[in-house]
Design a protein around this motif. Structure first.
Motif, PDB file in Angstrom:
ATOM      1  N   UNK A   1       0.882  -1.392   0.056  1.00 22.61           N
ATOM      2  CA  UNK A   1       0.056   0.061  -0.177  1.00 22.61           C
ATOM      3  C   UNK A   1       0.938   1.269  -0.003  1.00 22.61           C
ATOM      4  N   UNK A   2       1.929   1.216   0.593  1.00 26.35           N
ATOM      5  CA  UNK A   2       2.871   2.112   0.430  1.00 26.35           C
ATOM      6  C   UNK A   2       2.375   3.718   0.782  1.00 26.35           C
ATOM      7  N   UNK A   3       1.674   3.358   1.789  1.00 22.13           N
ATOM      8  CA  UNK A   3       1.270   4.790   2.519  1.00 22.13           C
ATOM      9  C   UNK A   3       0.154   5.484   1.600  1.00 22.13           C
ATOM     10  N   UNK A   4      -0.250   4.980   0.661  1.00 20.50           N
ATOM     11  CA  UNK A   4      -1.254   5.464  -0.298  1.00 20.50           C
ATOM     12  C   UNK A   4      -2.720   5.194   0.413  1.00 20.50           C
ATOM     13  N   UNK A   5      -2.898   4.145   1.182  1.00 22.95           N
ATOM     14  CA  UNK A   5      -3.820   4.239   2.047  1.00 22.95           C
ATOM     15  C   UNK A   5      -3.702   3.376   3.261  1.00 22.95           C
ATOM     16  N   UNK A   6      -4.057   3.674   4.621  1.00 21.44           N
ATOM     17  CA  UNK A   6      -3.804   3.032   5.721  1.00 21.44           C
ATOM     18  C   UNK A   6      -4.336   1.773   5.572  1.00 21.44           C
ATOM     19  N   UNK A   7      -3.540   0.736   6.447  1.00 20.33           N
ATOM     20  CA  UNK A   7      -3.694  -0.608   6.388  1.00 20.33           C
ATOM     21  C   UNK A   7      -4.033  -1.129   8.115  1.00 20.33           C
ATOM     22  N   UNK A   8      -5.002  -1.743   8.327  1.00 18.72           N
ATOM     23  CA  UNK A   8      -5.453  -2.081   9.670  1.00 18.72           C
ATOM     24  C   UNK A   8      -5.384  -3.755   9.195  1.00 18.72           C
ATOM     25  N   UNK A   9      -5.117  -4.580  10.485  1.00 21.24           N
ATOM     26  CA  UNK A   9      -5.245  -6.066  10.392  1.00 21.24           C
ATOM     27  C   UNK A   9      -5.544  -6.509  11.726  1.00 21.24           C
ATOM     28  N   UNK A  10      -6.211  -7.783  11.742  1.00 17.40           N
ATOM     29  CA  UNK A  10      -6.373  -8.630  12.973  1.00 17.40           C
ATOM     30  C   UNK A  10      -5.376  -9.847  12.957  1.00 17.40           C
ATOM     31  N   UNK A  11      -5.919 -10.899  12.508  1.00 18.76           N
ATOM     32  CA  UNK A  11      -5.246 -12.010  12.844  1.00 18.76           C
ATOM     33  C   UNK A  11      -5.348 -12.455  14.293  1.00 18.76           C
ATOM     34  N   UNK A  12      -6.181 -12.240  14.951  1.00 19.50           N
ATOM     35  CA  UNK A  12      -6.485 -12.435  16.313  1.00 19.50           C
ATOM     36  C   UNK A  12      -7.429 -13.849  16.467  1.00 19.50           C
ATOM     37  N   UNK A  13      -7.034 -14.739  16.438  1.00 22.04           N
ATOM     38  CA  UNK A  13      -7.634 -16.220  16.112  1.00 22.04           C
ATOM     39  C   UNK A  13      -7.431 -17.314  17.421  1.00 22.04           C
ATOM     40  N   UNK A  14      -6.554 -17.030  18.174  1.00 25.52           N
ATOM     41  CA  UNK A  14      -6.156 -17.878  19.080  1.00 25.52           C
ATOM     42  C   UNK A  14      -7.408 -18.022  20.332  1.00 25.52           C
ATOM     43  N   UNK A  15      -7.271 -19.165  21.084  1.00 20.89           N
ATOM     44  CA  UNK A  15      -8.319 -19.315  22.273  1.00 20.89           C
ATOM     45  C   UNK A  15      -7.521 -19.010  23.499  1.00 20.89           C
ATOM     46  N   UNK A  16      -5.882 -19.365  23.715  1.00 22.58           N
ATOM     47  CA  UNK A  16      -5.181 -19.253  24.716  1.00 22.58           C
ATOM     48  C   UNK A  16      -4.445 -17.760  24.838  1.00 22.58           C
ATOM     49  N   UNK A  17      -4.526 -17.344  26.116  1.00 25.71           N
ATOM     50  CA  UNK A  17      -4.156 -15.877  26.499  1.00 25.71           C
ATOM     51  C   UNK A  17      -2.670 -15.491  25.878  1.00 25.71           C
ATOM     52  N   UNK A  18      -1.749 -16.530  26.332  1.00 27.97           N
ATOM     53  CA  UNK A  18      -0.555 -16.184  25.616  1.00 27.97           C
ATOM     54  C   UNK A  18      -0.383 -16.299  24.153  1.00 27.97           C
ATOM     55  N   UNK A  19      -1.186 -17.362  23.554  1.00 32.24           N
ATOM     56  CA  UNK A  19      -1.151 -17.267  22.208  1.00 32.24           C
ATOM     57  C   UNK A  19      -1.502 -15.965  21.556  1.00 32.24           C
ATOM     58  N   UNK A  20      -2.718 -15.337  21.951  1.00 34.07           N
ATOM     59  CA  UNK A  20      -3.122 -14.139  21.613  1.00 34.07           C
ATOM     60  C   UNK A  20      -2.057 -13.111  21.592  1.00 34.07           C
ATOM     61  N   UNK A  21      -1.422 -13.139  23.023  1.00 36.01           N
ATOM     62  CA  UNK A  21      -0.441 -12.039  23.238  1.00 36.01           C
ATOM     63  C   UNK A  21       0.602 -12.141  22.132  1.00 36.01           C
ATOM     64  N   UNK A  22       1.179 -13.284  21.758  1.00 44.85           N
ATOM     65  CA  UNK A  22       1.898 -13.619  20.612  1.00 44.85           C
ATOM     66  C   UNK A  22       1.482 -13.298  19.472  1.00 44.85           C
TER      67      UNK A  22
END
Length: 307
Positions: free
Chosen positions: A71-92
């Motif tokens: 995107x090279x700063x032409x538009x902002x990019x947001x992302x998730x990828x937040x799929x884990x069940x365990x707390x430590x895995x989510x933090x990572x």
């Protein structure tokens, strides 16, 4: 983005795959260019439309990094990828996604409490998680329907907004009244609401939502961009358009995201419609014809509204 979300249309990006079931980065690059050429205001990568629950952590991180770089700063990019069940895995996983340089990190509401657990549990878990996420990155929420849909209450959303950490909500309530109460709850804060539902979009734009972030921006984003930009100045035309967009959005109930990938094949962006969440071989000739007809209608409407 100077600590604010840009109003407008934020597509929930799909992920192209090769016939060998690997992420197709060449096609992903073309897709980023297509979204930007269409005039979108931002990109939401590594979400459910991206088949994130079927991506490894390494793939989620690499896709977020690739899209941000492309995107090279032409538009902002947001992302998730937040799929884990365990707390430590989510933090990572969240810290790895945050490290890619994206403009905002999006938390999945159903990852913070089980379906049976209360908002108090959600708040406790969120407070704990916020201590493990860099304070300098903007955060958002996505009311992801999978594996279950957790709609934030106006009261809980107000508390979240008042932490000063949250700037974005992809609302999937499909409920104008619910969105209205949420808008009232976040007044005076930096949090903005983006509606994922076509049928309620115009009504909620009138109430004060900041734009659209949904599936149909993978088909005809220009029509949503026109609506978001012109609903107030051209109300009659906007009313006509939303009636059509609402009916056209029923294509979501077809074999998505296979159908979106077929549409993008017709656009010359993708070469394959392989998916991990659905079997593209279940995409029938009638399904294909429906998408071809949708594309023709989209082109006709674009000439009427956009040009």
């Amino acid at each position: 983005m100077h600590k604010q979300m840009i109003d407008g249309v934020w597509p929930t990006m799909i992920t192209p795959f090769t016939p060998l079931d690997e992420v197709d980065y060449e096609a992903l690059g073309k897709l980023v260019e297509w979204y930007i050429e269409q005039g979108v205001n931002g990109l939401f990568a590594v979400c459910q439309s991206s088949e994130m629950f079927n991506l490894s952590c390494d793939e989620r991180v690499k896709i977020a990094s690739f899209v941000k770089e492309k995107a090279a700063c032409r538009v902002p990019v947001i992302a998730s990828g937040h799929i884990s069940d365990g707390f430590e895995d989510q933090v990572e996983e969240l810290n790895r996604i945050a490290s890619t340089g994206i403009d905002a990190l999006v938390l999945i509401t159903n990852r913070l409490a089980t379906e049976e657990e209360s908002d108090e549990v959600f708040r406790h878990n969120l407070e704990k998680l916020l201590q493990q996420i860099p304070e300098d990155i903007m955060l958002g929420f996505y009311e992801c329907p999978y594996p279950y849909k957790r709609i934030l209450s106006p009261e809980l959303l107000q508390w979240c907004a008042q932490t000063g950490r949250f700037y974005f909500l992809k609302d999937t309530s499909c409920d104008t009244s619910n969105i209205e109460r949420k808008l009232e709850a976040i007044q005076g804060t930096q949090l903005k609401i983006f509606n994922a539902n076509s049928a309620t979009l115009l009504d909620t734009l009138r109430l004060g939502v900041s734009g659209y972030s949904g599936i149909m921006a993978n088909f005809h984003p220009k029509l949503y961009i026109w609506l978001v930009q012109n609903w107030n100045s051209q109300p009659d035309q906007a009313e006509q358009l939303i009636n059509l967009l609402s009916m056209m959005s029923l294509i979501e109930k077809q074999l998505y995201p296979v159908n979106a990938k077929y549409y993008l094949m017709l656009e010359g962006i993708l070469d394959h419609m392989n998916c991990r969440t659905k079997n593209h071989q279940d995409f029938t000739s009638a399904n294909a014809l429906e998408i071809e007809q949708l594309r023709q209608l989209s082109k006709q409407l674009a000439k009427q509204y956009v040009v």
